[in-house]
Enzyme design. Structure first.
Site, PDB file in Angstrom:
ATOM      1  CG  ASP A  33     -24.709 -22.780  36.773  1.00 20.47           C
ATOM      2  OD1 ASP A  33     -25.000 -21.682  36.901  1.00 20.47           O
ATOM      3  OD2 ASP A  33     -25.118 -23.489  35.785  1.00 20.47           O
ATOM      4  NE  ARG A  36     -28.308 -15.469  37.134  1.00 15.12           N
ATOM      5  CZ  ARG A  36     -28.341 -15.145  35.578  1.00 15.12           C
ATOM      6  NH1 ARG A  36     -28.210 -13.795  35.356  1.00 15.12           N
ATOM      7  NH2 ARG A  36     -28.060 -16.141  34.792  1.00 15.12           N
ATOM      8  CG  ASN A  82     -21.077 -15.149  32.808  1.00 15.25           C
ATOM      9  OD1 ASN A  82     -20.378 -16.081  33.469  1.00 15.25           O
ATOM     10  ND2 ASN A  82     -22.208 -15.840  32.098  1.00 15.25           N
ATOM     11  CG  PHE A  83     -18.285  -9.226  29.549  1.00 16.13           C
ATOM     12  CD1 PHE A  83     -17.958  -8.315  30.505  1.00 16.13           C
ATOM     13  CD2 PHE A  83     -17.523 -10.166  29.311  1.00 16.13           C
ATOM     14  CE1 PHE A  83     -16.762  -8.252  31.200  1.00 16.13           C
ATOM     15  CE2 PHE A  83     -16.020 -10.281  29.838  1.00 16.13           C
ATOM     16  CZ  PHE A  83     -15.652  -9.194  30.759  1.00 16.13           C
ATOM     17  NE  ARG A  85     -25.200 -14.205  33.839  1.00 15.76           N
ATOM     18  CZ  ARG A  85     -24.981 -15.196  35.017  1.00 15.76           C
ATOM     19  NH1 ARG A  85     -24.881 -14.691  36.193  1.00 15.76           N
ATOM     20  NH2 ARG A  85     -25.169 -16.465  34.530  1.00 15.76           N
ATOM     21  NE  ARG A 204     -23.129 -25.953  34.471  1.00 15.74           N
ATOM     22  CZ  ARG A 204     -23.277 -25.150  33.282  1.00 15.74           C
ATOM     23  NH1 ARG A 204     -22.509 -25.622  32.080  1.00 15.74           N
ATOM     24  NH2 ARG A 204     -23.924 -24.106  33.472  1.00 15.74           N
ATOM     25  NE  ARG A 210     -26.142 -25.053  29.530  1.00 13.19           N
ATOM     26  CZ  ARG A 210     -27.290 -24.978  30.139  1.00 13.19           C
ATOM     27  NH1 ARG A 210     -28.030 -25.849  30.283  1.00 13.19           N
ATOM     28  NH2 ARG A 210     -27.309 -24.205  31.262  1.00 13.19           N
ATOM     29  CD  GLU A 223     -14.224 -40.842  34.387  1.00 13.49           C
ATOM     30  OE1 GLU A 223     -15.518 -40.851  34.524  1.00 13.49           O
ATOM     31  OE2 GLU A 223     -13.593 -41.661  33.951  1.00 13.49           O
TER      32      GLU A 223
HETATM   33  C1  IPE Z   1     -22.819 -18.716  38.333  1.00 13.89           C
HETATM   34  O1  IPE Z   1     -24.199 -18.659  39.023  1.00 13.89           O
HETATM   35  C2  IPE Z   1     -22.100 -17.671  38.581  1.00 13.89           C
HETATM   36  C3  IPE Z   1     -21.788 -16.854  37.394  1.00 13.89           C
HETATM   37  C4  IPE Z   1     -22.036 -17.590  36.358  1.00 13.89           C
HETATM   38  C5  IPE Z   1     -21.010 -15.433  37.503  1.00 13.89           C
HETATM   39  P1  IPE Z   1     -25.258 -18.188  38.005  1.00 13.89           P
HETATM   40  O2  IPE Z   1     -25.061 -16.659  38.232  1.00 13.89           O
HETATM   41  O3  IPE Z   1     -25.134 -18.759  36.579  1.00 13.89           O
HETATM   42  O4  IPE Z   1     -26.670 -18.371  38.620  1.00 13.89           O
HETATM   43  P2  IPE Z   1     -27.742 -18.944  37.724  1.00 13.89           P
HETATM   44  O5  IPE Z   1     -27.282 -20.243  37.137  1.00 13.89           O
HETATM   45  O6  IPE Z   1     -28.470 -18.344  37.082  1.00 13.89           O
HETATM   46  O7  IPE Z   1     -28.641 -19.772  39.005  1.00 13.89           O
HETATM   47 MG    MG Z   2     -25.704 -20.288  35.535  1.00 13.46          MG
END
Ligand code: IPE
Ligand code: MG
Length: 255
Positions: A33, A36, A82-83, A85, A204, A210, A223
């Site tokens: 994670d 971005r 994530n689709f 986005r 994570r 989460r 763990e």
């Molecule tokens: C993880 O990074 C990559 C994917 C979920 C595709 P993010 O894209 O979630 O980046 P942040 O968490 O918004 O910084």
């Molecule tokens: Mg993220």
């Protein structure tokens, strides 16, 4: 090379002294994670370039796992959610996945280390060309068994459980299974990760704490380890610290 590299080498050595190779987790899962936020933090970097840096980290990460003798690695690359986005980002990511899965068939680290690659998730949600690339990657590594790399893509743990219920219900409907004899083992065998040991350690990155639908069934006794680095900036020292923390905990399994 940064001026800090020699310091990190010393730090890696310092943490490694506390690690016991014979007590490495067999299965490490990781939610990658923060791509971005990493891009935003660099100022002039596009979101997609953030994801590309994340891809490079994954390649490095796999090398560390090979060196440390970790047998199963599961990475959360893209969730079903994530689709939702922006379409430009989703399209960019799909192109990246296609390139990466195709690249696996050519990748000498994958072949030299005999890594079997498997995509886990609702693959029918993915564009055809990504599915084809997955097929190429899976077929070109199908005979390997030194290490397993699961890539969770179009994945959501609740949907995985729903799919598992559907598969088991079919057997009940056909009169092949009595509901009273449904077992935990049977559920395990019908998950996308069928046949694999549960993750011992789930990491994570990016400071978020989460599950976000990752391995909900499988994580029951795992763990958990959270670290603040954004995934593209995740270093070997961060991983070694996670492993050290894992080894310092006493695992009880409810006993
Ligand atoms: C993880 O990074 C990559 C994917 C979920 C595709 P993010 O894209 O979630 O980046 P942040 O968490 O918004 O910084
Ligand atoms: Mg993220």
């Amino acid at each position: 090379m940064s001026v800090l590299d020699p310091l990190y080498s010393i730090y890696e050595w310092y943490i490694s002294r506390d690690l016991r190779l014979e007590e490495m987790p067999k299965h490490v899962a990781i939610t990658m994670d923060g791509n971005r936020r990493y891009a935003r933090f660099q100022r002039n970097m596009s979101t997609l370039d953030g994801h590309k840096h994340g891809r490079n980290t994954l390649e490095e990460f796999l090398g560390w796992c090979v060196d440390l003798g970790i047998e199963i690695v599961t990475v959360y690359a893209f969730s079903s959610k994530n689709f939702n986005r922006p379409s430009e980002e989703v399209e960019g990511l799909m192109e990246l996945f296609k390139e990466n899965f195709e690249g696996i068939a050519q990748n000498k680290n994958i072949h030299n280390n005999e890594v079997r690659v498997k995509a886990v998730g609702q693959l029918d949600l993915l564009p055809d060309d990504v599915r084809r690339a997955i097929d190429i990657a899976e077929k070109s590594t199908a005979n390997y068994d030194k290490m397993i790399l699961n890539i969770a893509i179009g994945y959501d743990g609740r949907l995985e459980i729903v799919d598992t219920i559907k598969k088991i219900s079919e057997k009940v409907k056909d009169g092949k299974l009595d509901p009273a004899s449904i077992t935990e083992k049977m559920v395990n065998e019908n998950l996308y990760t069928a046949g694999l040991d549960d993750p011992n350690l789930i990491i994570r990155t990016s400071g978020e704490e989460r599950f976000s639908g990752f391995l909900l069934w499988q994580a029951s006794y795992s763990e958990l380890y959270f670290c603040d680095s954004y995934w593209p900036a995740f270093r070997k020292v961060d991983f070694l610290r996670a492993l050290r923390s894992y080894q310092q905990r006493e695992r009880r399994y409810g006993v």
